[in-house]
Scaffold this active site. Structure first.
Site, mmCIF file in Angstrom:
data_model
loop_
_atom_site.group_PDB
_atom_site.id
_atom_site.type_symbol
_atom_site.label_atom_id
_atom_site.label_comp_id
_atom_site.label_asym_id
_atom_site.label_seq_id
_atom_site.Cartn_x
_atom_site.Cartn_y
_atom_site.Cartn_z
ATOM 1 N N CYS A 7 -4.416 -4.480 11.868
ATOM 2 C CA CYS A 7 -5.475 -4.591 12.881
ATOM 3 C C CYS A 7 -4.894 -5.208 14.157
ATOM 4 O O CYS A 7 -5.202 -4.756 15.271
ATOM 5 C CB CYS A 7 -6.629 -5.443 12.380
ATOM 6 S SG CYS A 7 -7.784 -4.587 11.289
ATOM 7 N N ASN A 86 0.707 4.497 -0.177
ATOM 8 C CA ASN A 86 0.861 3.567 -1.293
ATOM 9 C C ASN A 86 -0.444 2.801 -1.459
ATOM 10 O O ASN A 86 -0.992 2.286 -0.480
ATOM 11 C CB ASN A 86 2.015 2.599 -1.020
ATOM 12 C CG ASN A 86 3.353 3.315 -0.906
ATOM 13 O OD1 ASN A 86 3.582 4.316 -1.573
ATOM 14 N ND2 ASN A 86 4.231 2.812 -0.040
ATOM 15 N N THR A 94 2.017 -3.055 0.445
ATOM 16 C CA THR A 94 2.309 -4.442 0.827
ATOM 17 C C THR A 94 1.455 -4.935 1.987
ATOM 18 O O THR A 94 1.446 -6.129 2.262
ATOM 19 C CB THR A 94 3.799 -4.617 1.212
ATOM 20 O OG1 THR A 94 4.096 -3.775 2.332
ATOM 21 C CG2 THR A 94 4.709 -4.255 0.039
ATOM 22 N N HIS A 99 -2.797 2.787 5.151
ATOM 23 C CA HIS A 99 -1.831 3.392 6.073
ATOM 24 C C HIS A 99 -1.116 4.529 5.386
ATOM 25 O O HIS A 99 -0.955 4.550 4.159
ATOM 26 C CB HIS A 99 -0.834 2.350 6.586
ATOM 27 C CG HIS A 99 -0.167 1.556 5.513
ATOM 28 N ND1 HIS A 99 -0.767 0.466 4.924
ATOM 29 C CD2 HIS A 99 1.036 1.690 4.905
ATOM 30 C CE1 HIS A 99 0.038 -0.037 4.010
ATOM 31 N NE2 HIS A 99 1.145 0.702 3.968
HETATM 32 P P1 5GP Z 1 3.558 -0.342 2.341
HETATM 33 O O1 5GP Z 1 4.722 -0.934 1.597
HETATM 34 O O2 5GP Z 1 2.360 -1.267 2.347
HETATM 35 O O3 5GP Z 1 3.192 1.056 1.901
HETATM 36 O O4 5GP Z 1 4.038 -0.152 3.828
HETATM 37 C C1 5GP Z 1 4.026 -1.171 4.764
HETATM 38 C C2 5GP Z 1 5.005 -0.749 5.831
HETATM 39 O O5 5GP Z 1 4.763 -1.527 6.979
HETATM 40 C C3 5GP Z 1 6.467 -0.950 5.446
HETATM 41 O O6 5GP Z 1 7.152 0.304 5.509
HETATM 42 C C4 5GP Z 1 6.992 -1.953 6.466
HETATM 43 O O7 5GP Z 1 8.311 -1.686 6.888
HETATM 44 C C5 5GP Z 1 5.982 -1.814 7.602
HETATM 45 N N1 5GP Z 1 5.786 -3.030 8.368
HETATM 46 C C6 5GP Z 1 5.539 -4.275 7.854
HETATM 47 N N2 5GP Z 1 5.382 -5.165 8.852
HETATM 48 C C7 5GP Z 1 5.540 -4.467 10.010
HETATM 49 C C8 5GP Z 1 5.495 -4.861 11.391
HETATM 50 O O8 5GP Z 1 5.279 -6.019 11.751
HETATM 51 N N3 5GP Z 1 5.704 -3.875 12.309
HETATM 52 C C9 5GP Z 1 5.945 -2.578 11.942
HETATM 53 N N4 5GP Z 1 6.133 -1.696 12.934
HETATM 54 N N5 5GP Z 1 5.982 -2.175 10.660
HETATM 55 C C10 5GP Z 1 5.793 -3.112 9.707
HETATM 56 ZN ZN ZN Z 2 -6.857 -4.270 9.233
#
Ligand code: 5GP
Ligand code: ZN
Length: 113
Positions: A7, A86, A94, A99
């Site tokens: 957000c 995911n 995570t 997303h």
């Molecule tokens: P998930 O593991 O939840 O499917 O994906 C979260 C994604 O968010 C990861 O690929 C991670 O690299 C990305 N991510 C986490 N924190 C940040 C951030 O502060 N900025 C950006 N641009 N990506 C982020």
């Molecule tokens: Zn949010």
């Protein structure tokens, strides 16, 4: 949602590299890319995960996939791409704002492991 990383990114409170935006979604470069092209696409509306999709908010997921097609055109991803969502702990999620990863520009393996 006050304390949500994505957000804050969509609101511009935390910097990101914008790839695409419209009234429904925001797309930005993943900070830890898993492919030469790696975008994260989110609805502006805070939805925790795919487990919380309902008849009330499912139109936002349609908007995400409209954005996928627009970004593929914009970025020249004619060779193909992969969209990954995911969900939850076992799904490897995570960040608690739904997303979609858009990965491209390399030969992606299957199954993903
Ligand atoms: P998930 O593991 O939840 O499917 O994906 C979260 C994604 O968010 C990861 O690929 C991670 O690299 C990305 N991510 C986490 N924190 C940040 C951030 O502060 N900025 C950006 N641009 N990506 C982020
Ligand atoms: Zn949010």
């Amino acid at each position: 949602m006050a304390d949500c990383l994505f957000c804050k990114i969509a609101a511009g409170e935390i910097p990101s590299t914008k790839i695409y935006e419209d009234e429904a979604v925001y797309a930005f470069a993943d900070i830890n890319p898993q492919a030469p092209f790696h975008a994260i696409i989110i609805p502006h509306e805070h939805i925790v995960s795919a487990a919380e999709i309902t008849g009330e908010n499912s139109h936002l997921i349609a908007k995400v996939y409209e954005a996928v097609a627009k970004i593929a055109q914009q970025e020249g991803l004619q060779k193909g791409f992969r969209v990954v969502n995911n969900c939850g702990e076992d799904g490897g999620q995570t960040v608690g704002h739904i997303h979609f990863h858009l990965l491209a520009r390399r030969n992606l393996q299957w199954p993903p492991g």
